[in-house]
Write a protein that holds these residues in place. Structure first.
Motif, PDB file in Angstrom:
ATOM      1  N   LEU A 191       0.944  -1.553  -0.288  1.00 16.64           N
ATOM      2  CA  LEU A 191      -0.151  -0.444  -0.157  1.00 16.64           C
ATOM      3  C   LEU A 191       1.323   1.281   0.241  1.00 16.64           C
ATOM      4  N   LEU A 192       2.268   1.111   0.771  1.00 19.18           N
ATOM      5  CA  LEU A 192       3.085   2.589   1.029  1.00 19.18           C
ATOM      6  C   LEU A 192       4.161   2.700  -0.030  1.00 19.18           C
ATOM      7  N   PHE A 193       4.070   1.716  -0.989  1.00 21.80           N
ATOM      8  CA  PHE A 193       5.015   1.037  -2.108  1.00 21.80           C
ATOM      9  C   PHE A 193       4.565   1.673  -3.461  1.00 21.80           C
ATOM     10  N   ILE A 194       3.126   2.058  -3.294  1.00 17.33           N
ATOM     11  CA  ILE A 194       3.088   2.220  -5.141  1.00 17.33           C
ATOM     12  C   ILE A 194       3.153   3.804  -5.018  1.00 17.33           C
ATOM     13  N   PRO A 195       1.805   4.379  -4.146  1.00 20.41           N
ATOM     14  CA  PRO A 195       1.689   6.137  -4.080  1.00 20.41           C
ATOM     15  C   PRO A 195       3.255   6.890  -4.256  1.00 20.41           C
ATOM     16  N   THR A 196       3.847   6.715  -3.078  1.00 30.09           N
ATOM     17  CA  THR A 196       4.569   7.116  -3.037  1.00 30.09           C
ATOM     18  C   THR A 196       6.116   6.655  -4.475  1.00 30.09           C
ATOM     19  N   SER A 197       6.015   5.499  -5.149  1.00 34.18           N
ATOM     20  CA  SER A 197       7.120   5.165  -6.230  1.00 34.18           C
ATOM     21  C   SER A 197       6.565   5.668  -7.647  1.00 34.18           C
ATOM     22  N   ILE A 198       5.352   5.924  -7.560  1.00 41.87           N
ATOM     23  CA  ILE A 198       4.532   6.730  -8.674  1.00 41.87           C
ATOM     24  C   ILE A 198       4.836   8.032  -8.851  1.00 41.87           C
ATOM     25  N   TRP A 199       4.691   8.872  -7.745  1.00 40.82           N
ATOM     26  CA  TRP A 199       5.048  10.180  -7.249  1.00 40.82           C
ATOM     27  C   TRP A 199       6.564  10.759  -7.771  1.00 40.82           C
ATOM     28  N   THR A 200       7.648   9.929  -7.230  1.00 37.83           N
ATOM     29  CA  THR A 200       8.897   9.989  -7.440  1.00 37.83           C
ATOM     30  C   THR A 200       9.234  10.002  -9.168  1.00 37.83           C
TER      31      THR A 200
END
Length: 277
Positions: free
Chosen positions: A231-240
């Protein structure tokens, strides 16, 4: 071990995964990959810091990586298919053997020693790194794709190795297709379809494989899949990821190959060191 984890430790785990996801996004955007080649080594260090036991750390990284790849692989495949770059005929041949290979790899994960995952990762990473570093576009196995039987064998091998490495298969299948003279853009586009075939059954297989270890896995884990990591990997990786992509545009294709090759060698060296320690 993790039954009595404190709120502070859980917060640290969440913060570490957010930071790791951000780093993964930058590296994925820089190197043009989004699978286990980046995710697995980063998760390995995060889980090491929070004290995940060595015997379950690597399969937890691999299973979580496969789960993370699910939404990104679907999005990638749809984008490539919309541009008409996907060779559906190859995917039709590979579909069944790849899925069977993934199922076999996931079953192996239930009983395999932790070192097996590292050995597979090291072998594939080093082979890929050598080809990148020496720019060996001359490495060819033929000018036409092989017959259906040999293609099915290759598909099964790709499925097994992908399941044991936690990757979407693109790195392996792209390499294979370019060995037979297919253009890199078509190879990458077609390989994106394997991410869907590999990640979904692979993640489900690792949930099954890790079910007997639920008492020693970190909190919010479902078998060998860390739900909090997913759950935490996906949004932050997409953002960066766009940050890494902007950096990539400043580098030549050759420089990117060298940097990614060196990155793979560093990761392989880290796992070799852990095998020998």
């Amino acid at each position: 071990m993790f039954a009595g984890i404190s709120v502070e430790e859980l917060v640290f785990l969440a913060a570490s995964l957010v930071a790791a996801g951000a780093a993964t996004g930058v590296l994925a955007g820089l190197f043009g990959v989004g699978g286990g080649a980046v995710i697995v080594p980063i998760l390995y260090e995060v889980f090491r810091v929070i004290g995940v036991p060595e015997d379950i750390r690597m399969p937890l990284c691999v299973g979580t990586s496969l789960a993370i790849i699910i939404p990104t692989s679907i999005r990638s495949f749809n984008a490539h298919r919309a541009k008409g770059l996907v060779d559906i005929s190859i995917l039709k041949i590979w579909a069944l053997p790849v899925v069977l290979g993934v199922m076999a790899g996931s079953y192996i994960a239930r009983f395999a020693p932790a070192d097996l995952f590292k050995i597979v990762f090291v072998v594939v990473a080093v082979a890929s790194a050598l080809r990148l570093l020496f720019a060996s576009d001359r490495w060819k196995l033929g000018t036409e794709m092989p017959g259906k039987v040999l293609m099915s064998v290759y598909g099964s091998v790709i499925g097994v190795l992908s399941a044991l490495m936690g990757i979407g298969g693109g790195q392996l299948s792209s390499l294979f297709m370019t060995f037979y003279g297919r253009p890199i853009h078509q190879a990458v586009a077609t390989s994106s379809g394997l991410g869907v075939l590999i990640s979904i059954p692979g993640a489900l297989g690792y949930i099954y494989a890790g079910w007997p270890k639920m008492d020693v896995l970190p909190p919010l884990s479902l078998g060998y899949v860390s739900l909090i990591g997913f759950l935490l990997f996906i949004p932050t990786s997409i953002w960066t990821a766009p940050m890494g992509a902007r950096l990539a545009h400043r580098l030549s294709k050759r420089k990117l190959e060298v940097v990614f090759g060196l990155f793979l060698l560093v990761v392989a060296s880290r796992f070799i060191w852990s095998l020998l320690a």
